[in-house]
Scaffold this motif. Sequence first.
Motif, PDB file in Angstrom:
ATOM      1  N   GLU A 179      -9.667   0.952  13.090  1.00  0.00           N
ATOM      2  CA  GLU A 179      -9.052   1.379  11.868  1.00  0.00           C
ATOM      3  C   GLU A 179      -9.272   0.576  10.531  1.00  0.00           C
ATOM      4  O   GLU A 179      -9.583   0.910   9.322  1.00  0.00           O
ATOM      5  N   SER A 221      -3.681  11.134   6.457  1.00  0.00           N
ATOM      6  CA  SER A 221      -3.285  10.308   7.937  1.00  0.00           C
ATOM      7  C   SER A 221      -4.567   9.331   7.923  1.00  0.00           C
ATOM      8  O   SER A 221      -5.623   9.805   7.825  1.00  0.00           O
ATOM      9  N   GLY A 244       0.119  -9.056   9.589  1.00  0.00           N
ATOM     10  CA  GLY A 244       0.375  -7.565   9.211  1.00  0.00           C
ATOM     11  C   GLY A 244       0.017  -7.110   7.949  1.00  0.00           C
ATOM     12  O   GLY A 244       0.388  -6.079   7.394  1.00  0.00           O
ATOM     13  N   ASN A 266       2.852  -4.888   7.876  1.00  0.00           N
ATOM     14  CA  ASN A 266       3.377  -4.941   9.073  1.00  0.00           C
ATOM     15  C   ASN A 266       2.825  -3.870   9.946  1.00  0.00           C
ATOM     16  O   ASN A 266       3.415  -3.673  11.097  1.00  0.00           O
ATOM     17  N   ARG A 267       1.850  -3.028   9.286  1.00  0.00           N
ATOM     18  CA  ARG A 267       1.420  -1.926  10.342  1.00  0.00           C
ATOM     19  C   ARG A 267       0.350  -2.574  11.085  1.00  0.00           C
ATOM     20  O   ARG A 267      -0.567  -2.964  10.338  1.00  0.00           O
ATOM     21  N   LYS A 268       0.405  -2.475  12.485  1.00  0.00           N
ATOM     22  CA  LYS A 268      -0.543  -3.173  13.310  1.00  0.00           C
ATOM     23  C   LYS A 268      -1.952  -2.096  13.332  1.00  0.00           C
ATOM     24  O   LYS A 268      -1.478  -1.009  13.652  1.00  0.00           O
ATOM     25  N   LEU A 269      -2.893  -2.450  13.032  1.00  0.00           N
ATOM     26  CA  LEU A 269      -4.133  -1.741  13.025  1.00  0.00           C
ATOM     27  C   LEU A 269      -5.139  -2.266  14.054  1.00  0.00           C
ATOM     28  O   LEU A 269      -5.441  -3.353  14.267  1.00  0.00           O
ATOM     29  N   VAL A 281      -0.939   2.880   4.006  1.00  0.00           N
ATOM     30  CA  VAL A 281      -0.504   1.991   5.086  1.00  0.00           C
ATOM     31  C   VAL A 281       0.352   0.938   4.563  1.00  0.00           C
ATOM     32  O   VAL A 281      -0.035   0.372   3.665  1.00  0.00           O
ATOM     33  N   ARG A 282       1.306   0.800   5.386  1.00  0.00           N
ATOM     34  CA  ARG A 282       2.402  -0.251   4.777  1.00  0.00           C
ATOM     35  C   ARG A 282       2.151  -1.703   5.411  1.00  0.00           C
ATOM     36  O   ARG A 282       1.341  -1.942   6.347  1.00  0.00           O
ATOM     37  N   HIS A 335      -2.557  -2.651   2.290  1.00  0.00           N
ATOM     38  CA  HIS A 335      -2.283  -1.934   1.479  1.00  0.00           C
ATOM     39  C   HIS A 335      -2.743  -1.482   0.128  1.00  0.00           C
ATOM     40  O   HIS A 335      -2.869  -0.193  -0.314  1.00  0.00           O
TER      41      HIS A 335
END
Length: 603
Positions: free
Chosen positions: A563, A376, A422, A556-559, A553-554, A439
């Motif tokens: 993070e 995670s 993203g 377009n994943r908003k961090l 993490v892919r 990524h």
Amino acid sequence: MPPPPRIARLDGTLVNQIAAGEIIERPASLLKELVENSMDAGAAEIRIDAERGGVQSVAVADDGCGIHPHDLPLALARHATSKLRAAEDLAAVSTLGFRGEALPSIGAVARLGLRSRTADGDAGWEVRCEGGEVSAPRPLAMTAGTVVTVRDLFFNTPARRKFVKSAATEFRHLENTVRRLALADFGVTLTLRHNGRDAAHFPAANGGGFSLARAAAVLGEAFAAAALSVARRAAGMQLHGWVSRPTATRSQPDQQYFYVNRRWVRDRQINHAIRQAYQDVVYHGRHPSLALYLDLEPAAVDVNVHPAKHEVRFRDPRAVHDFVRHAIAAAIAGERPAAASFSTSAPPPSHAGPSPAPPPSPPPGHRYPPPRHRHSLAAAVQDSLNAYRDLHGLDDGVGAGAMICTGGPEAPLGFAIAQLHGVYILAQAGDSLVVVDMHAAHERITYEKLKREYQQTEVRRQKLLAPAHLALSAAEMELAFAHEDMLRRMGFAIARGGELSLLLREAPQLLAGGDAVQLLRDVLADIAAHGASARVEEEVNRVLSTMACHGSVRANRKLGRDEMNALLRAMEETERAGQCNHGRPTYRRIPLAEMDRWFLRGR
């Protein structure tokens, strides 16, 4: 039926011409032999003059110890050398040349002149050899050293002459040979002139020791800027030199120089070890540059297996292979994102409120402890922030944004200021902008974690529903059971199913979905060729790489800011963090001065 042909002793000139066919392929071949003789003579400066790619003439002049006048005719005789005295010497050759065949072989297919003077001689002496006929020595005036001039190569062997390429092509081979020789001995000044013009000059390194500047003169400044130092000693072997960073590779393996006891060699074991060391950090189809030097006892390597001495045979090839592979891999793994110079400017904080007092600086040489990564990302973020706070004595309420604005301890990749499309993390590191492919970076972090976990546990085997039968040759059967313990450590359990039949009962659990039979065949082929196999490790790494890719993490994943900063800190503590598992770069650093040039600031 005609009677069988009688056996006859060949003419001496024909014998020399046959020997020349083994040693002298083109002008570059004879140049290698002559320069190596000069190096063995202790020369500090070697000058090479060539005409028309060396086909018309090649002259090599040195300031070495010279040849005694009475020995000059012997220098042009077959099987005469100053470098061997007994059979024991052949098992421990420490010189570059030793056979005593180069000069007579050259003299058999060219017009050769040999001039030499010893340091204590009153004058120089000269002998000539044309088509194998040696003249009587005659005196002449010259300085101490030796000059060998070769003209009209293959003038009396037209069948060989027609295979010689154009002058431009032969000169490229000459130049490449000089480059290899320049890296063989850093204490010698080498100068190459072609058709009366200077073509290459390699001055001796200060003190004659290994110098990256000398390597840069051969491989280019770009190599020096991206070079990683290699230094490893174990089991009577020493490897030192430089390899290029995984991000500085080439489309061809044309800048790979490997030397064994100062001798440039081509060796399948070494090439295989290099490929394995770079296997998961170099993009497909790319090749590293390198200048590496392996030193070991002369008795541990046989240099007498190839007429031109391009190949060697190691007494323990598996040990050499593993030693070279691990030394290069360690140099690559030890590379971390380098710290940049830091300015006093800082990005805006991520929250409102007063700034806390600056945290204490870490002790000299201290590094951030590696975060306890989990699959995670959120959990990994919290681990990283907790480790950061513990190290620098921060309260739990202090976020990463506050660390930025307080001018906290320097971090090589700086601190995050934004996320772009993203996909990319933008971070400020002193006077640089760092752009991170989130990524690719997280993929490498996850991959290295999975590899560590796998390597720290015993390989788990899975029984096959029905034993697989392999039909093998007698040699393969003998090989399999001679290395049964090695195969078991890899995860294979085998048994004899017949005289030429092998039963595969268990296979590595992680690879259970693959073709275990073909994998075992490939492993046996590797063991036969190299004495060992990394085939299972490569297959396992391929599976782990796929797992890491899917678990990262892919796009377009908003961090959040915390993070992103946790990801930067994890990169700084991860081996090979500069590339993802597929060899793509994970980050780029853009200096402020470069951005100023974009916008013509200060002009």
